[in-house]
Design an enzyme around this catalytic site. Structure first.
Site, PDB file in Angstrom:
ATOM      1  N   THR A  53       0.848  -1.183   0.000  1.00  0.00           N
ATOM      2  CA  THR A  53       0.000   0.000   0.000  1.00  0.00           C
ATOM      3  C   THR A  53       0.885   1.235   0.000  1.00  0.00           C
ATOM      4  OG1 THR A  53      -1.954  -0.974   1.023  1.00  0.00           O
ATOM      5  CG2 THR A  53      -1.604   1.340   1.390  1.00  0.00           C
TER       6      THR A  53
ATOM      7  N   PHE B 229       1.160   5.361   0.584  1.00  0.00           N
ATOM      8  CA  PHE B 229       0.539   6.465   1.318  1.00  0.00           C
ATOM      9  C   PHE B 229       1.125   7.800   0.882  1.00  0.00           C
ATOM     10  CE2 PHE B 229       0.223   2.702   3.846  1.00  0.00           C
ATOM     11  CZ  PHE B 229      -0.993   2.779   4.513  1.00  0.00           C
TER      12      PHE B 229
END
Length: 374
Positions: A259, A261
């Site tokens: 992921t 960010f």
């Protein structure tokens, strides 16, 4: 008990080296305090992403082992974090509660000497940074298996905040319950992205158990910690915080799941030597408009690393296009390309230029994205 005369001189040597390290750390901290005094006089920001990115790259490049470059970077990140805290502890908002991958991203970017501000939604993460309650916010942008986090993209369109950094986190999901098994469990809860990232595994092993979407994986772990009938998908750290035991670990469908960010604030980051620029634009509604809009990038030799579209919910255009490109907006060739693109666009917004701060560990890993809401 080990009783080996060969260990004593080695331990004495380690003690002496530790004393030298402590003395050098104290010297560094005192110099950092002087830097802090100058910054306070000029009202300069406490956290400079480009400077810290340069330090981390330098120590990785100069490292000769036997410690891995990633481990060296971790040590220096914590040194910088502690020295920075002598000036002032930076407050960072993130999607909570404690134990989420978003919190992990905060510490990977800023080190542990910060004050985390858990928020109930991505909207609140942005709002805290916009209002000044937090100095920065950390929000998921995209996941390598599930793609863009659309709420973050929509908020980037509206916010006054700028992207000042990015963090890529490996996502390892674990199925957990209070008992450490699935006996009596009636539902599995997690953020919708996590449920999607584990869908094939869940279909194979627990096809008949209800799945409930939560605001975050941390919230799912908290709920499961208070209810025997619930199991949660979250990080094992979150499970430990809420008294859960692991039923199965690493249940994500993609073993290389990551992921990404965005670090958000009011800071305009200066060039670090290895940067990325993010923009969003819309085009006139005519044939070939997108192709023509991107032509300046090719003309000026700017490499595009990401292209994402989102339906426009207001105004006269059908789509907004989110683009990441190599280089900083202050770089001459990037500046020329952006000026031409902005001239032709029906809508244009600079989201930020920031260090492409990929850690040594990330460079050794397989695919780097695309992030959590985990």
């Amino acid at each position: 008990m080990i009783n080996d005369d060969r260990l004593k001189p080695l331990r004495e040597q380690i003690d002496a080296i530790d004393a030298q390290i402590l003395d050098l750390l104290s010297q560094r901290a005192r110099v950092a305090q002087l830097v802090g005094h100058i910054k306070s006089e000029t009202q300069a920001p406490v956290f400079r992403p480009e400077r810290e990115a340069q330090v981390l790259r330098k120590v990785a490049d100069h490292n000769r082992g036997p410690l891995a470059a990633h481990d060296i970077q971790t040590i220096f990140r914590e040194i910088m974090s502690s020295c920075r805290a002598l000036e002032r502890r930076v407050v960072v908002s993130y999607l909570g509660p404690s134990g989420t991958f978003s919190e992990q991203a905060v510490y990977q970017q800023f080190g542990s000497a910060v004050e985390g501000l858990p928020c109930v939604s991505i909207d609140e993460v942005f709002r805290a940074a916009e209002a000044g309650t937090a100095d920065f916010g950390v929000a998921p942008v995209e996941n390598s298996s599930e793609g863009a986090v659309n709420r973050t993209l929509d908020l980037l369109l509206q916010t006054t905040l700028l992207i000042s950094g990015e963090v890529s986190i490996p996502v390892r999901h674990s199925l957990m319950s209070k008992r450490g098994d699935m006996q009596g469990v009636k539902a599995i809860c997690a953020h919708s992205q996590a449920l999607a990232q584990c869908q094939a595994w869940l279909n194979l092993h627990y096809p008949d158990i209800e799945r409930i979407a939560m605001a975050s994986n941390g919230e799912a772990a908290r709920r499961a910690g208070a209810d025997d009938s619930l199991a949660a998908i979250a990080s094992e750290l979150a499970g430990q915080q809420y008294g859960l035991q692991v039923v199965n670990s690493s249940i994500q469908d993609d073993p290389h799941n990551r992921t990404r960010f965005a670090v958000l604030g009011n800071l305009q980051t200066l060039p670090s030597g290895r940067d990325q620029t993010s923009i969003v634009f819309a085009v006139p509604n005519k044939a070939g408009a997108v192709y023509n809009m991107l032509a300046p990038l090719a003309t000026h030799g700017v490499s595009m690393t990401r292209f994402e579209s989102r339906p426009a919910r207001m105004g006269a255009w059908e789509y907004y296009f989110y683009v990441d490109m190599e280089g900083h907006a202050h770089d001459a060739h990037v500046a020329r390309a952006l000026a031409e693109l902005k001239e032709q666009a029906a809508f244009f917004k600079m989201l930020g230029s920031y260090p492409l701060c990929v850690s040594a560990q990330d460079r050794e890993a397989l695919p780097l994205p695309q992030d959590d809401t985990n």
